[in-house]
Design an enzyme around this catalytic site. Sequence first.
Site, PDB file in Angstrom:
ATOM      1  N   SER A   1       0.743  -1.271   0.091  1.00 12.84           N
ATOM      2  CA  SER A   1       0.013  -0.081  -0.213  1.00 12.84           C
ATOM      3  C   SER A   1       0.813   1.145  -0.033  1.00 12.84           C
ATOM      4  CB  SER A   1      -0.966  -0.061   1.285  1.00 12.84           C
ATOM      5  OG  SER A   1      -1.463   1.205   1.390  1.00 12.84           O
TER       6      SER A   1
ATOM      7  N   TYR B   1      -1.244  -1.683  10.288  1.00  9.85           N
ATOM      8  CA  TYR B   1      -1.178  -2.090   8.836  1.00  9.85           C
ATOM      9  C   TYR B   1      -0.164  -1.460   8.446  1.00  9.85           C
ATOM     10  CZ  TYR B   1      -3.594  -1.647   4.477  1.00  9.85           C
ATOM     11  OH  TYR B   1      -3.523  -1.683   2.964  1.00  9.85           O
TER      12      TYR B   1
HETATM   13  P1  NAD Z   1     -11.433  -5.714   1.033  1.00 10.22           P
HETATM   14  O1  NAD Z   1     -11.660  -5.799   2.406  1.00 10.22           O
HETATM   15  O2  NAD Z   1     -12.406  -5.020   0.299  1.00 10.22           O
HETATM   16  O3  NAD Z   1     -11.170  -7.161   0.550  1.00 10.22           O
HETATM   17  C1  NAD Z   1     -10.187  -8.255   1.005  1.00 10.22           C
HETATM   18  C2  NAD Z   1     -10.498  -9.441   0.710  1.00 10.22           C
HETATM   19  O4  NAD Z   1      -9.645 -10.479   1.501  1.00 10.22           O
HETATM   20  C3  NAD Z   1     -12.037 -10.004   1.467  1.00 10.22           C
HETATM   21  O5  NAD Z   1     -12.572 -10.554   0.221  1.00 10.22           O
HETATM   22  C4  NAD Z   1     -11.580 -10.893   2.402  1.00 10.22           C
HETATM   23  O6  NAD Z   1     -12.391 -12.062   2.777  1.00 10.22           O
HETATM   24  C5  NAD Z   1     -10.356 -11.535   2.023  1.00 10.22           C
HETATM   25  N1  NAD Z   1      -9.531 -11.830   3.153  1.00 10.22           N
HETATM   26  C6  NAD Z   1      -9.235 -11.324   4.395  1.00 10.22           C
HETATM   27  N2  NAD Z   1      -8.564 -12.043   5.217  1.00 10.22           N
HETATM   28  C7  NAD Z   1      -8.468 -13.185   4.692  1.00 10.22           C
HETATM   29  C8  NAD Z   1      -7.866 -14.381   5.086  1.00 10.22           C
HETATM   30  N3  NAD Z   1      -7.362 -14.499   6.273  1.00 10.22           N
HETATM   31  N4  NAD Z   1      -7.829 -15.406   4.023  1.00 10.22           N
HETATM   32  C9  NAD Z   1      -8.262 -15.288   2.908  1.00 10.22           C
HETATM   33  N5  NAD Z   1      -8.693 -14.043   2.644  1.00 10.22           N
HETATM   34  C10 NAD Z   1      -8.978 -13.139   3.274  1.00 10.22           C
HETATM   35  O7  NAD Z   1      -9.946  -5.143   0.663  1.00 10.22           O
HETATM   36  P2  NAD Z   1      -9.356  -4.294  -0.700  1.00 10.22           P
HETATM   37  O8  NAD Z   1      -9.681  -2.824  -0.291  1.00 10.22           O
HETATM   38  O9  NAD Z   1      -9.637  -4.927  -1.838  1.00 10.22           O
HETATM   39  O10 NAD Z   1      -7.894  -4.636  -0.578  1.00 10.22           O
HETATM   40  C11 NAD Z   1      -7.364  -5.459  -1.041  1.00 10.22           C
HETATM   41  C12 NAD Z   1      -5.696  -5.626  -0.883  1.00 10.22           C
HETATM   42  O11 NAD Z   1      -5.232  -3.935  -1.462  1.00 10.22           O
HETATM   43  C13 NAD Z   1      -5.218  -5.506   0.634  1.00 10.22           C
HETATM   44  O12 NAD Z   1      -3.955  -6.071   0.485  1.00 10.22           O
HETATM   45  C14 NAD Z   1      -5.146  -4.203   0.790  1.00 10.22           C
HETATM   46  O13 NAD Z   1      -4.122  -4.135   1.881  1.00 10.22           O
HETATM   47  C15 NAD Z   1      -4.568  -3.622  -0.430  1.00 10.22           C
HETATM   48  N6  NAD Z   1      -4.766  -2.071  -0.516  1.00 10.22           N
HETATM   49  C16 NAD Z   1      -6.031  -1.612  -0.584  1.00 10.22           C
HETATM   50  C17 NAD Z   1      -6.285  -0.181  -0.554  1.00 10.22           C
HETATM   51  C18 NAD Z   1      -7.683   0.246  -0.483  1.00 10.22           C
HETATM   52  O14 NAD Z   1      -7.774   1.752  -0.534  1.00 10.22           O
HETATM   53  N7  NAD Z   1      -8.545  -0.321  -0.780  1.00 10.22           N
HETATM   54  C19 NAD Z   1      -5.063   0.473  -0.827  1.00 10.22           C
HETATM   55  C20 NAD Z   1      -3.775   0.138  -0.502  1.00 10.22           C
HETATM   56  C21 NAD Z   1      -3.795  -1.202  -0.494  1.00 10.22           C
HETATM   57  C1  4PL Z   2      -4.026   6.418   1.011  1.00 11.52           C
HETATM   58  O1  4PL Z   2      -4.012   0.861   1.968  1.00 11.52           O
HETATM   59  O2  4PL Z   2      -3.548   3.754   0.606  1.00 11.52           O
HETATM   60  C2  4PL Z   2      -6.742   4.711   3.244  1.00 11.52           C
HETATM   61  C3  4PL Z   2      -6.743   2.003   3.814  1.00 11.52           C
HETATM   62  N1  4PL Z   2      -5.878   5.660   2.500  1.00 11.52           N
HETATM   63  O3  4PL Z   2      -6.042   1.228   3.389  1.00 11.52           O
HETATM   64  C4  4PL Z   2      -4.901   1.516   2.566  1.00 11.52           C
HETATM   65  C5  4PL Z   2      -4.860   5.341   1.836  1.00 11.52           C
HETATM   66  C6  4PL Z   2      -6.194   3.423   3.140  1.00 11.52           C
HETATM   67  C7  4PL Z   2      -4.585   4.031   1.622  1.00 11.52           C
HETATM   68  C8  4PL Z   2      -5.257   2.948   2.483  1.00 11.52           C
END
Ligand code: NAD
Ligand code: 4PL
Length: 243
Positions: free
Chosen positions: A136, A149
Amino acid sequence: MKLQDRVAIVTGAAQGIGKAVADKLAAEGAKVVAVDVNGEGAERTAEGVDGTAVQADISKPEDVQRMVDETVSRHGKVDVLANVAAIVPFTAWDDVTFDDWRRIMSVNLDGLFLTMKAVEKPMRAAGYGRIVNVTSNVILAGTPNLAHYVASKGGVWAFTRAAARELGKYGITVNSVAPGLTATEGVMASPHAEAFEFVQMLQCIPRRGEATDIAPSVAFLASEEAGWVTGQLLVADAGMTHN
Ligand code: NAD
Ligand code: 4PL
């Protein structure tokens, strides 16, 4: 199509960025194994891409081994591991407990260790592998309300570099993609949803990030043609952290 006949495991594939990655890898020709602790969600994604689903918790060694065993018994190999599953909390620093910390580490970091250890064997046997670990941009920005996190995602990035060094000699690349704030089911159901307006002011491209904005970066690093790129961080955040 960049991924014709490639077999790709995508964790966290039930929703959000993981689902968008599953859709994109399939559109590029991959056979997708959609993995999630939410088994019904994984099934839905798999149906949409003519792939298969595995219900698994990536923090559990036996689940992860079953995920890889089922993939190899069905397809004979694992070309791509996209590590997308993670817990995304919103917890003020004053409220973060040691239990919160450990739970985050158990999924976001143990999950990476377990999945990468488990795919290493078939990838080494084939002399080919593409591992993409989603971190992230919070590791660059130090975003508030996420300290545990942020620490876990810093670990994802550091581990990516170390694993790239260890696995390159076997034909396996290991890279990270760092999204910025993205409108996923998880984020929209959390207080992070209120941060979009502020975050857009920091981006070079002033609009809301969607999961489909992130998936192509993962697909590139998962492709054969990215084979000279390893141990790298690809920041997909509309330039929020470019300076
Ligand atoms: P989300 O919460 O919408 O979806 C996450 C998915 O992972 C869910 O379907 C959940 O059931 C699954 N999951 C959680 N724990 C698990 C486990 N122990 N085993 C198997 N599956 C599991 O998340 P998202 O926003 O789509 O984020 C996805 C990825 O992107 C993550 O690695 C997150 O850290 C990263 N990320 C997200 C953002 C954001 O703003 N959405 C920003 C930067 C990075
Ligand atoms: C900019 O990875 O990248 C909130 C929550 N804001 O999880 C993230 C920013 C969130 C991010 C993320």
